[in-house]
Design a protein around this motif. Structure first.
Motif, short mmCIF file in Angstrom:
data_model
loop_
_atom_site.label_atom_id
_atom_site.label_comp_id
_atom_site.label_asym_id
_atom_site.label_seq_id
_atom_site.Cartn_x
_atom_site.Cartn_y
_atom_site.Cartn_z
N HIS A 95 1.07 -2.02 -0.06
CA HIS A 95 0.16 -2.34 -1.25
C HIS A 95 0.79 -3.23 -2.33
O HIS A 95 0.41 -3.28 -3.30
CB HIS A 95 -0.31 -1.11 -2.05
CG HIS A 95 -1.44 -0.63 -0.95
ND1 HIS A 95 -2.89 -1.27 -0.99
CD2 HIS A 95 -1.67 0.56 -0.01
CE1 HIS A 95 -3.69 -0.69 0.06
NE2 HIS A 95 -2.96 0.65 0.36
N GLY A 96 2.36 -3.69 -2.04
CA GLY A 96 2.89 -4.39 -3.03
C GLY A 96 3.56 -3.64 -4.08
O GLY A 96 3.96 -4.13 -4.89
N ILE A 97 3.71 -2.23 -4.08
CA ILE A 97 4.26 -1.32 -4.71
C ILE A 97 5.58 -1.07 -4.51
O ILE A 97 5.91 -0.29 -3.50
CB ILE A 97 3.30 -0.19 -5.14
CG1 ILE A 97 1.97 -0.35 -5.53
CG2 ILE A 97 4.09 0.89 -6.02
CD1 ILE A 97 1.04 0.37 -5.47
N GLY A 98 6.71 -1.34 -5.17
CA GLY A 98 7.95 -1.07 -4.98
C GLY A 98 8.47 0.39 -5.43
O GLY A 98 7.80 0.76 -6.36
N THR A 99 9.27 0.85 -4.58
CA THR A 99 9.77 2.10 -4.66
C THR A 99 11.40 2.08 -4.85
O THR A 99 11.92 1.23 -4.12
CB THR A 99 9.38 3.12 -3.67
OG1 THR A 99 9.90 2.56 -2.48
CG2 THR A 99 7.95 3.08 -3.58
N GLU A 100 11.98 2.93 -5.33
CA GLU A 100 13.45 3.29 -5.60
C GLU A 100 13.91 4.08 -4.00
O GLU A 100 13.05 4.35 -3.09
CB GLU A 100 13.82 4.30 -6.58
CG GLU A 100 13.50 3.43 -8.02
CD GLU A 100 14.06 4.61 -9.10
OE1 GLU A 100 14.50 5.65 -8.85
OE2 GLU A 100 13.92 3.98 -10.13
N GLU A 101 14.89 3.98 -3.91
CA GLU A 101 15.41 4.50 -2.53
C GLU A 101 15.23 5.97 -2.57
O GLU A 101 15.15 6.63 -3.81
CB GLU A 101 17.05 4.50 -2.67
CG GLU A 101 18.01 5.22 -1.38
CD GLU A 101 19.26 4.96 -1.53
OE1 GLU A 101 20.17 5.77 -0.97
OE2 GLU A 101 19.92 3.88 -2.09
N GLN A 116 6.41 2.74 -10.15
CA GLN A 116 5.73 2.44 -11.77
C GLN A 116 4.55 2.20 -11.37
O GLN A 116 3.96 1.36 -10.44
CB GLN A 116 6.66 1.45 -12.28
CG GLN A 116 7.92 1.60 -12.59
CD GLN A 116 8.75 0.52 -13.52
OE1 GLN A 116 8.00 -0.48 -13.72
NE2 GLN A 116 9.90 0.85 -14.09
N ASP A 117 3.62 2.46 -12.57
CA ASP A 117 2.14 2.02 -12.54
C ASP A 117 2.35 0.77 -13.06
O ASP A 117 3.39 0.01 -13.47
CB ASP A 117 1.46 3.17 -13.33
CG ASP A 117 1.18 2.79 -14.82
OD1 ASP A 117 2.34 2.25 -15.19
OD2 ASP A 117 0.37 3.44 -15.12
N PRO A 118 1.12 -0.14 -13.06
CA PRO A 118 1.07 -1.24 -13.62
C PRO A 118 1.65 -1.55 -15.15
O PRO A 118 2.01 -2.63 -15.69
CB PRO A 118 -0.48 -1.82 -13.66
CG PRO A 118 -1.10 -0.94 -12.47
CD PRO A 118 -0.21 0.42 -12.57
#
Length: 137
Positions: A95-101, A116-118
């Motif tokens: 959904h295009g939401i980046g996450t950390e490792e 993070q949220d928007p």
């Protein structure tokens, strides 16, 4: 006094439509109620998170920005329990939401990651063993 559990977490967003899409369509939280309060030019959206907690998503005209990192006083982050963190990360990324490792908590040996949220609110996914805890958050 006996506190039973956390009832809700309140979040103020800067763009109601974007945040509603994020929490409902991308994270999959269920809408309980949605209100528009004309006198405050404000939306209030109640969202179900599992069976035990809800998020109140508010919009207000021109809210002040959240303090930046590192480690500002106040709420540090909001964590959500998941059964399979790799699958949850894959869902967010799709959904295009980046996450950390994905990391491992040195005290619990559980896997976790942040995103993070928007509005930049730090959110955590925490892999929980449902069989050992006896509940699904």
């Amino acid at each position: 006094m006996k506190i039973n559990h956390v009832h809700h977490v309140a979040i103020i967003c800067t763009d109601y439509a974007v945040s509603k899409d994020f929490y409902v369509n991308k994270l999959g939280f269920e809408v309980i109620h949605e209100f528009y309060r004309a006198e405050r030019d404000s939306y209030k959206l109640d969202l179900a998170v599992g069976d035990h907690i809800q998020i109140e998503l508010f919009s207000f005209p021109s809210p002040p920005e959240r303090p930046t990192r590192p480690e500002a006083a106040g709420l540090r982050h909001l964590a959500f329990s998941v059964e399979d963190i790799a699958e949850a990360v894959k869902h967010l990324n799709s959904h295009g939401i980046g996450t950390e490792e994905i990391r491992i908590d040195p005290f619990t040996n559980r896997r976790f990651t942040f995103f993070q949220d928007p509005d930049g609110l730090p959110l955590e996914l925490y892999e929980d063993d449902v069989e050992k805890t006896g509940h699904n958050s």
